[in-house]
Scaffold this motif. Structure first.
Motif, PDB file in Angstrom:
ATOM      1  N   GLU A  75      39.486  47.125  48.558  1.00 55.16           N
ATOM      2  CA  GLU A  75      39.214  48.170  49.539  1.00 55.16           C
ATOM      3  C   GLU A  75      39.024  47.496  50.886  1.00 55.16           C
ATOM      4  N   CYS A 103      41.426  45.298  42.064  1.00 55.88           N
ATOM      5  CA  CYS A 103      41.503  46.345  43.078  1.00 55.88           C
ATOM      6  C   CYS A 103      40.791  45.876  44.344  1.00 55.88           C
ATOM      7  N   HIS A 136      39.491  51.150  40.576  1.00 57.99           N
ATOM      8  CA  HIS A 136      39.495  52.550  40.999  1.00 57.99           C
ATOM      9  C   HIS A 136      39.604  53.470  39.776  1.00 57.99           C
ATOM     10  N   CYS A 186      47.363  49.858  39.837  1.00 57.21           N
ATOM     11  CA  CYS A 186      46.440  50.780  40.494  1.00 57.21           C
ATOM     12  C   CYS A 186      47.210  51.636  41.494  1.00 57.21           C
ATOM     13  N   ARG A 199      41.476  56.004  39.335  1.00 59.83           N
ATOM     14  CA  ARG A 199      42.868  56.300  38.988  1.00 59.83           C
ATOM     15  C   ARG A 199      43.493  55.190  38.151  1.00 59.83           C
ATOM     16  N   ARG A 200      42.995  53.973  38.286  1.00 55.51           N
ATOM     17  CA  ARG A 200      43.516  52.873  37.457  1.00 55.51           C
ATOM     18  C   ARG A 200      43.066  53.037  36.015  1.00 55.51           C
ATOM     19  N   THR A 223      45.914  53.650  43.601  1.00 55.82           N
ATOM     20  CA  THR A 223      45.139  53.792  44.836  1.00 55.82           C
ATOM     21  C   THR A 223      45.412  52.649  45.807  1.00 55.82           C
ATOM     22  N   CYS A 224      45.289  51.404  45.328  1.00 56.20           N
ATOM     23  CA  CYS A 224      45.475  50.268  46.239  1.00 56.20           C
ATOM     24  C   CYS A 224      46.787  49.519  45.996  1.00 56.20           C
ATOM     25  N   GLN A 225      47.625  50.040  45.088  1.00 54.59           N
ATOM     26  CA  GLN A 225      48.974  49.523  44.866  1.00 54.59           C
ATOM     27  C   GLN A 225      49.014  48.056  44.432  1.00 54.59           C
TER      28      GLN A 225
END
Length: 102
Positions: free
Chosen positions: A81, A79, A90, A68, A92-93, A70-72
């Motif tokens: 948050e 994921c 996310h 991911c 993007r994943r 976004t959250c690496q």
């Protein structure tokens, strides 16, 4: 003399399955069907057609196959948050997983 055949790699086997979305390569956590089987409506047992999948299955596939951005997190890690796990991955994943499947 017999020839032994090497097993076909799973990623190649899945690519040869014509017309199946790559998300079907994982079990569906919502309706509990096995990998490579169509999702079903839990109340009636009717199979979903036309490549329809439960969002939970799509999320599970993306989590299993892609990092991911976004959250690496790495594949297989959910994921998060603000330190709390998300119910889905996310956006993007999803894009990363679709890019690796192509």
């Amino acid at each position: 003399m017999t020839r032994s055949q090497a097993p076909m790699p799973e990623n190649l086997r899945h690519q040869l399955r014509a017309g199946q979305p790559p998300e079907r390569s994982v079990d569906c956590p919502y309706c509990r069907v096995a990998a490579h089987q169509p999702c079903i409506v839990r109340a009636t047992g009717r199979r979903l057609t036309g490549g329809q999948l439960h969002p939970q299955r799509r999320s599970a596939w993306a989590e299993l196959t892609a990092c991911c951005p976004t959250c690496q997190v790495t594949p297989t890690v959910p994921c998060h948050e603000d330190g709390r796990a998300r119910d889905s991955v996310h956006a993007r994943r999803y894009a990363e997983a679709e890019g690796s499947a192509a």
